[in-house]
Enzyme design. Sequence first.
Site, PDB file in Angstrom:
ATOM      1  N   CYS A  55       7.750   1.092  -4.444  1.00  0.00           N
ATOM      2  CA  CYS A  55       7.835   0.944  -2.995  1.00  0.00           C
ATOM      3  C   CYS A  55       8.254  -0.487  -2.650  1.00  0.00           C
ATOM      4  O   CYS A  55       7.941  -1.432  -3.365  1.00  0.00           O
ATOM      5  CB  CYS A  55       6.488   1.259  -2.330  1.00  0.00           C
ATOM      6  SG  CYS A  55       6.565   1.222  -0.522  1.00  0.00           S
ATOM      7  N   ASP A  57       7.086  -2.195  -0.398  1.00  0.00           N
ATOM      8  CA  ASP A  57       5.892  -2.899   0.092  1.00  0.00           C
ATOM      9  C   ASP A  57       5.697  -4.244  -0.633  1.00  0.00           C
ATOM     10  O   ASP A  57       5.711  -4.297  -1.865  1.00  0.00           O
ATOM     11  CB  ASP A  57       4.657  -1.998  -0.118  1.00  0.00           C
ATOM     12  CG  ASP A  57       3.438  -2.495   0.647  1.00  0.00           C
ATOM     13  OD1 ASP A  57       2.985  -3.630   0.371  1.00  0.00           O
ATOM     14  OD2 ASP A  57       2.936  -1.753   1.499  1.00  0.00           O
ATOM     15  N   ARG A  59       3.249  -5.912  -1.274  1.00  0.00           N
ATOM     16  CA  ARG A  59       2.024  -6.083  -2.064  1.00  0.00           C
ATOM     17  C   ARG A  59       2.079  -5.404  -3.422  1.00  0.00           C
ATOM     18  O   ARG A  59       1.087  -5.388  -4.156  1.00  0.00           O
ATOM     19  CB  ARG A  59       0.823  -5.551  -1.255  1.00  0.00           C
ATOM     20  CG  ARG A  59       0.621  -6.258   0.072  1.00  0.00           C
ATOM     21  CD  ARG A  59      -0.271  -5.453   1.003  1.00  0.00           C
ATOM     22  NE  ARG A  59       0.337  -4.169   1.356  1.00  0.00           N
ATOM     23  CZ  ARG A  59      -0.247  -3.243   2.113  1.00  0.00           C
ATOM     24  NH1 ARG A  59      -1.461  -3.460   2.580  1.00  0.00           N
ATOM     25  NH2 ARG A  59       0.375  -2.107   2.388  1.00  0.00           N
ATOM     26  N   HIS A 111       1.815   3.841  -4.222  1.00  0.00           N
ATOM     27  CA  HIS A 111       0.566   3.095  -3.993  1.00  0.00           C
ATOM     28  C   HIS A 111      -0.206   3.719  -2.851  1.00  0.00           C
ATOM     29  O   HIS A 111       0.390   4.186  -1.868  1.00  0.00           O
ATOM     30  CB  HIS A 111       0.861   1.612  -3.710  1.00  0.00           C
ATOM     31  CG  HIS A 111       1.600   1.376  -2.429  1.00  0.00           C
ATOM     32  ND1 HIS A 111       0.976   0.934  -1.283  1.00  0.00           N
ATOM     33  CD2 HIS A 111       2.904   1.545  -2.095  1.00  0.00           C
ATOM     34  CE1 HIS A 111       1.868   0.820  -0.317  1.00  0.00           C
ATOM     35  NE2 HIS A 111       3.050   1.190  -0.776  1.00  0.00           N
ATOM     36  N   CYS A 114       0.244   3.733   1.422  1.00  0.00           N
ATOM     37  CA  CYS A 114       1.689   3.516   1.611  1.00  0.00           C
ATOM     38  C   CYS A 114       2.078   3.839   3.054  1.00  0.00           C
ATOM     39  O   CYS A 114       1.901   4.970   3.522  1.00  0.00           O
ATOM     40  CB  CYS A 114       2.472   4.391   0.641  1.00  0.00           C
ATOM     41  SG  CYS A 114       4.267   4.150   0.766  1.00  0.00           S
TER      42      CYS A 114
HETATM   43 CO    CO Z   1       4.620   1.925   0.298  1.00  0.00          CO
END
Ligand code: CO
Length: 222
Positions: A55, A57, A59, A111, A114
């Site tokens: 992803c 993302d 993090r 994750h 998400c």
């Molecule tokens: Co995500």
Amino acid sequence: MCAKTKKIIHDTSHITYESLLEGNKQFIEDTLNEDPHYFEKLANGQKPPVLWIGCADSRVPANQITNTAPGEIFVHRNIANMVIHSDMNMLSVLDYAVNVLKVKHVIVTGHYGCGGVIAAMSNQQFGLIDNWLRHIKDVYRLHADELDAIKDEQERTNRMVEFNVIENVYNLCKTSIVQNAWLNGQPLAVHGWVYSLSTGIITDMKVSAHNSEHMANVFKFQ
Ligand code: CO
């Protein structure tokens, strides 16, 4: 997570355009202190054994959470770690990783928590991205019976994140790129993982595949 750590992550006001370039200078200094030939060696080429599809993302950075270094993981990231058959970006990365770099593993890593999955599970419109999120809604439809039966919202979201990883591993298996590698006897395994933002733990979804045996017949190429 202690309040202090949380604050540091959520307060990104110290990150500026200039601070990134300052950070680069610091990175070079620290790296050369440890190994004066680091960059010369890295510039010689790459032979990563793993392709990571994760992803976007901020993090979930592939290298940090697997304790690996530059040169060790080939990375593709998009919203909600999707493997979509018409995505030329993903297909080009996959083709290069499998056929040129000859990676031995392709790992789809989702994750919990998400945002892409959460957005796809809602009925809200988000604009252009709805066209991307619809692929996630399709995953929901495949597992709607089990998901609808989960009353707790967070639990249902977590399970959906897992299903999304599992279906995207399956999508990888459906590609001619992965199937041709298997038909040619190239060692290649695909895997599905889910990362927990709150514990840092990666859970193996145990859907690893080394050949097309498990697949529905209609998807199998000869
Ligand atoms: Co995500």
